[in-house]
Design a protein around this motif. Structure first.
Motif, short mmCIF file in Angstrom:
data_model
loop_
_atom_site.label_atom_id
_atom_site.label_comp_id
_atom_site.label_asym_id
_atom_site.label_seq_id
_atom_site.Cartn_x
_atom_site.Cartn_y
_atom_site.Cartn_z
N LEU A 218 0.88 -1.17 0.00
CA LEU A 218 0.00 0.00 0.00
C LEU A 218 0.91 1.21 0.00
O LEU A 218 1.37 1.68 1.04
CB LEU A 218 -0.92 -0.01 1.23
N LYS A 219 1.20 1.70 -1.20
CA LYS A 219 2.20 2.74 -1.38
C LYS A 219 1.76 3.64 -2.53
O LYS A 219 1.21 3.17 -3.53
CB LYS A 219 3.56 2.10 -1.69
N GLU A 220 2.00 4.91 -2.38
CA GLU A 220 1.61 5.86 -3.42
C GLU A 220 2.24 5.48 -4.76
O GLU A 220 3.45 5.21 -4.83
CB GLU A 220 2.02 7.27 -3.01
N GLY A 221 1.43 5.46 -5.80
CA GLY A 221 1.90 5.11 -7.13
C GLY A 221 1.75 3.64 -7.48
O GLY A 221 1.86 3.27 -8.65
N TYR A 222 1.50 2.80 -6.47
CA TYR A 222 1.33 1.37 -6.72
C TYR A 222 -0.08 1.07 -7.21
O TYR A 222 -1.01 1.85 -6.98
CB TYR A 222 1.61 0.57 -5.44
N PHE A 223 -0.23 -0.06 -7.90
CA PHE A 223 -1.56 -0.48 -8.34
C PHE A 223 -2.46 -0.66 -7.12
O PHE A 223 -2.04 -1.17 -6.08
CB PHE A 223 -1.50 -1.78 -9.13
N ALA A 224 -3.71 -0.27 -7.29
CA ALA A 224 -4.66 -0.32 -6.18
C ALA A 224 -5.30 -1.70 -6.07
O ALA A 224 -6.44 -1.93 -6.46
CB ALA A 224 -5.73 0.75 -6.36
N ASP A 225 -4.52 -2.64 -5.56
CA ASP A 225 -5.02 -3.97 -5.17
C ASP A 225 -5.12 -3.95 -3.65
O ASP A 225 -4.08 -3.89 -2.95
CB ASP A 225 -4.06 -5.07 -5.61
N VAL A 226 -6.33 -4.00 -3.11
CA VAL A 226 -6.54 -3.74 -1.68
C VAL A 226 -7.59 -4.69 -1.12
O VAL A 226 -8.63 -4.94 -1.77
CB VAL A 226 -7.01 -2.28 -1.45
N ASN A 227 -7.35 -5.20 0.08
CA ASN A 227 -8.33 -5.99 0.82
C ASN A 227 -8.76 -5.25 2.08
O ASN A 227 -7.93 -4.59 2.73
CB ASN A 227 -7.75 -7.34 1.25
N VAL A 228 -10.03 -5.37 2.43
CA VAL A 228 -10.56 -4.82 3.67
C VAL A 228 -11.34 -5.94 4.38
O VAL A 228 -12.24 -6.54 3.78
CB VAL A 228 -11.49 -3.62 3.41
N PHE A 229 -10.99 -6.23 5.63
CA PHE A 229 -11.67 -7.31 6.34
C PHE A 229 -11.55 -7.14 7.84
O PHE A 229 -10.63 -6.48 8.35
CB PHE A 229 -11.10 -8.68 5.94
N ASP A 230 -12.50 -7.75 8.54
CA ASP A 230 -12.45 -7.86 9.99
C ASP A 230 -11.56 -9.04 10.33
O ASP A 230 -11.79 -10.16 9.87
CB ASP A 230 -13.86 -8.07 10.55
N LEU A 231 -10.53 -8.80 11.14
CA LEU A 231 -9.53 -9.83 11.43
C LEU A 231 -10.16 -11.10 12.01
O LEU A 231 -9.67 -12.21 11.77
CB LEU A 231 -8.49 -9.26 12.41
N HIS A 232 -11.23 -10.96 12.77
CA HIS A 232 -11.82 -12.11 13.45
C HIS A 232 -12.97 -12.75 12.67
O HIS A 232 -13.46 -13.81 13.07
CB HIS A 232 -12.29 -11.68 14.85
N GLU A 233 -13.37 -12.13 11.57
CA GLU A 233 -14.43 -12.72 10.75
C GLU A 233 -13.90 -13.36 9.47
O GLU A 233 -14.51 -14.29 8.93
CB GLU A 233 -15.45 -11.64 10.38
N PHE A 234 -12.77 -12.90 8.99
CA PHE A 234 -12.17 -13.41 7.76
C PHE A 234 -11.57 -14.78 8.05
O PHE A 234 -10.68 -14.92 8.89
CB PHE A 234 -11.10 -12.45 7.28
N ARG A 235 -12.07 -15.82 7.37
CA ARG A 235 -11.61 -17.16 7.70
C ARG A 235 -11.78 -18.13 6.52
O ARG A 235 -12.59 -17.93 5.62
CB ARG A 235 -12.36 -17.70 8.91
N ASP A 236 -11.00 -19.19 6.58
CA ASP A 236 -11.17 -20.31 5.67
C ASP A 236 -12.22 -21.25 6.24
O ASP A 236 -12.43 -21.33 7.45
CB ASP A 236 -9.85 -21.06 5.53
#
Length: 537
Positions: free
Chosen positions: A476-494
């Motif tokens: 996550l850096k200025e100028g980088y391609f905008a590939d981004v994930n947003v998740f709740d640490l305790h809900e995101f699961r396999d």
């Protein structure tokens, strides 16, 4: 121009640095601003409130076998996007769609051999690496997609499955094939030294041909010659190959197989890697967070039985003489090949994929169970008759590793997380296809607290991007391609398990790829935001 503002999230930028609360502004396909200061809502067309959630780069899986899927399965990436995977690299373990033999019969034989790993492929579709690039560039790409060229495919395209050494002309042809693929943007070269016909290739031949990789300052990823009794020697071999070829080396799915080798050999092999790194050599490794691996049942066939002709070997398995020969050879140890029938045992080899309906009764049963339950004389007879009937197209899961060794590799500062998902035509794949990346976060970070969140994210983002030289991705850096994930640490699961392997991951709130929201509320909503990546060096 379109813009997205992600506000109030816990930013884990991929570098391994400590997380911080902040905002992230995306304009078009790039990241414009990453700030620990609040940005105004008016700065963007769309605002995503990430309060209480983690914001990371999109995950990068540099070891997956979905080479053919963009051409025959438009929904292949759904299970990846739900894990937060926005970029993948295919062409692993020496296995790639190209180069393919120029003759249609030769291409059919190669693709049939690769089918338990890559899935069904239409022979004659592509022949060269450039053909492959042109073909995948014509389809809507659901995620970012890069490819290596597989040394095994190079060898088959030149020599078939022969067990003879490369001639001088063949060495040059193999070098030129790899040189051209790298010049066209291939991410690297993979070797599958354990697999037929690569297992017949000598260390010196690899070093000579792979000088093309050194020329391009690229990487060789290696399914090493042996991961059981000969694992330490095999790690030593690939380090030597990399040194002589002048290229970086990545030990693929680094592990120690066979119960007598557990908690011991992995430490010796790590010592070899650390020594090489201390001397300035670029050597690293990757791993998947499961105790079982997945591959083709043909990998359990001794090379001496195949003798450079897989088609003839499969035919031979349909005869009593062939079964007896296999029985004898599969009960022996070899200096240059790991016999998992001995080091693991047939009771730790599960049948996971077949093509014929009458063989589906074997799915999710181990070889020993199948032989006993269905009236075969012994394990060897079952294996031979199944491989003969399926023309070699049988996928397996081998329960070969111990958790302590996996943890040891996971803690290495230079190890990256992969899935190694294979694409046999089956509804019972290895669960890593659906859950490897959230499993690592759930298990290592949330439950066992073995790694920090920033360490684990680094192993899924910046580290693999750097290894493959995927420009402007992984941070996550200025100028980088905008590939981004947003998740709740305790809900995101396999959710996928060996018993229920196709349950998708859940809990990913948003996934953004090249500036487009591709997943929202857990569902994939856009399937054409990806790019075909040509690596520039």
């Amino acid at each position: 121009m379109s813009s997205i503002l992600i506000k109030n999230g816990l930013i884990v930028d991929g570098s391994g640095k400590l997380p911080y609360k902040g905002d992230l502004l995306i304009e078009n396909e790039r990241i414009k601003t990453v700030s620990d200061m609040s940005l105004p809502d008016s700065a963007a067309d769309e605002v995503i409130d990430a309060c209480g959630k983690v914001v990371t780069p999109g995950f990068i899986d540099i070891h997956r076998h979905c080479d053919a899927k963009p051409l025959n399965d438009p929904s292949f990436a759904d299970c990846m996007i739900k894990q937060g995977i926005t970029t993948t690299v295919v062409g692993n373990c020496g296995i790639s769609m190209t180069p393919a033999p120029a003759s249609l019969d030769g291409a059919k034989e190669m693709y049939k051999f690769h089918e338990p790993v890559l899935g069904p492929i239409e022979a004659g579709l592509v022949t060269t690496y450039d053909d492959y690039l042109k073909a995948i560039e014509k389809v809507s790409m659901p995620l970012n997609f890069a490819s290596m060229v597989g040394f095994g495919s190079v060898k088959i395209s030149i020599k078939g499955f022969a067990d003879t050494p490369f001639t001088k002309d063949e060495l040059k042809q193999a070098y030129d094939t790899i040189d051209n693929a790298l010049a066209s943007g291939a991410a690297g070269v993979s070797v599958g030294i354990m697999y037929i016909p690569e297992c017949y290739t000598k260390t010196e031949e690899y070093a000579e041909i792979l000088k093309a990789v050194g020329k391009h300052h690229a990487v060789v990823t290696a399914h090493i010659r042996g991961e059981g009794d000969s694992m330490v020697q095999s790690v030593k071999e690939i380090i030597e190959i990399g040194k002589k070829a002048g290229c970086a080396v990545e030990v693929s799915h680094f592990k120690s197989c066979g119960m007598k080798n557990w908690r011991k050999d992995i430490h010796t092999a790590i010592g070899l890697i650390n020594d090489a790194r201390a001397q300035g050599q670029d050597v690293s490794c990757d791993f998947y967070p499961y105790e079982g691996g997945s591959t083709s049942l043909t990998t359990m066939v001794p090379p001496k039985f195949v003798a450079g002709d897989m088609k003839k070997a499969l035919e031979k398995m349909g005869t009593e003489e062939g079964i007896e020969e296999f029985r004898q050879l599969s009960s022996q140890t070899f200096d240059d090949w790991d016999n998992f029938a001995i080091t693991l045992g047939w009771d730790r080899i599960l049948i996971s994929g077949v093509t014929k309906s009458h063989n589906r009764k074997y799915i999710n049963k181990n070889v020993a169970e199948c032989a006993k339950e269905f009236g075969f004389k012994d394990d060897a007879e079952f294996v031979c008759k199944l491989l003969h009937d399926e023309d070699g197209n049988v996928a397996i899961i081998n329960l070969s590793m111990c958790q302590d060794d996996i943890d040891t590799v996971a803690k290495l500062p230079y190890s990256t997380i992969i899935s190694d998902a294979i694409y046999a035509d089956t509804d019972t794949p290895h669960p890593r296809m659906y859950g490897a990346f959230p499993k690592a976060i759930r298990e290592y970070v949330v439950e066992r607290k073995m790694l920090s969140l920033e360490q684990t994210v680094n192993k899924m983002t910046a580290l693999p991007a750097s290894r493959m030289k995927l420009q402007d991705r992984g941070l996550l850096k200025e100028g980088y391609f905008a590939d981004v994930n947003v998740f709740d640490l305790h809900e995101f699961r396999d959710n996928a398990t060996f018993a229920k392997p196709t349950l998708p991951a859940t809990g990913l709130y948003k996934c953004i790829m090249n500036g487009h929201v591709v997943l929202s509320g857990g569902e994939v909503i856009k399937t054409d935001a990806g790019k075909v990546i040509k690596v520039k060096r």
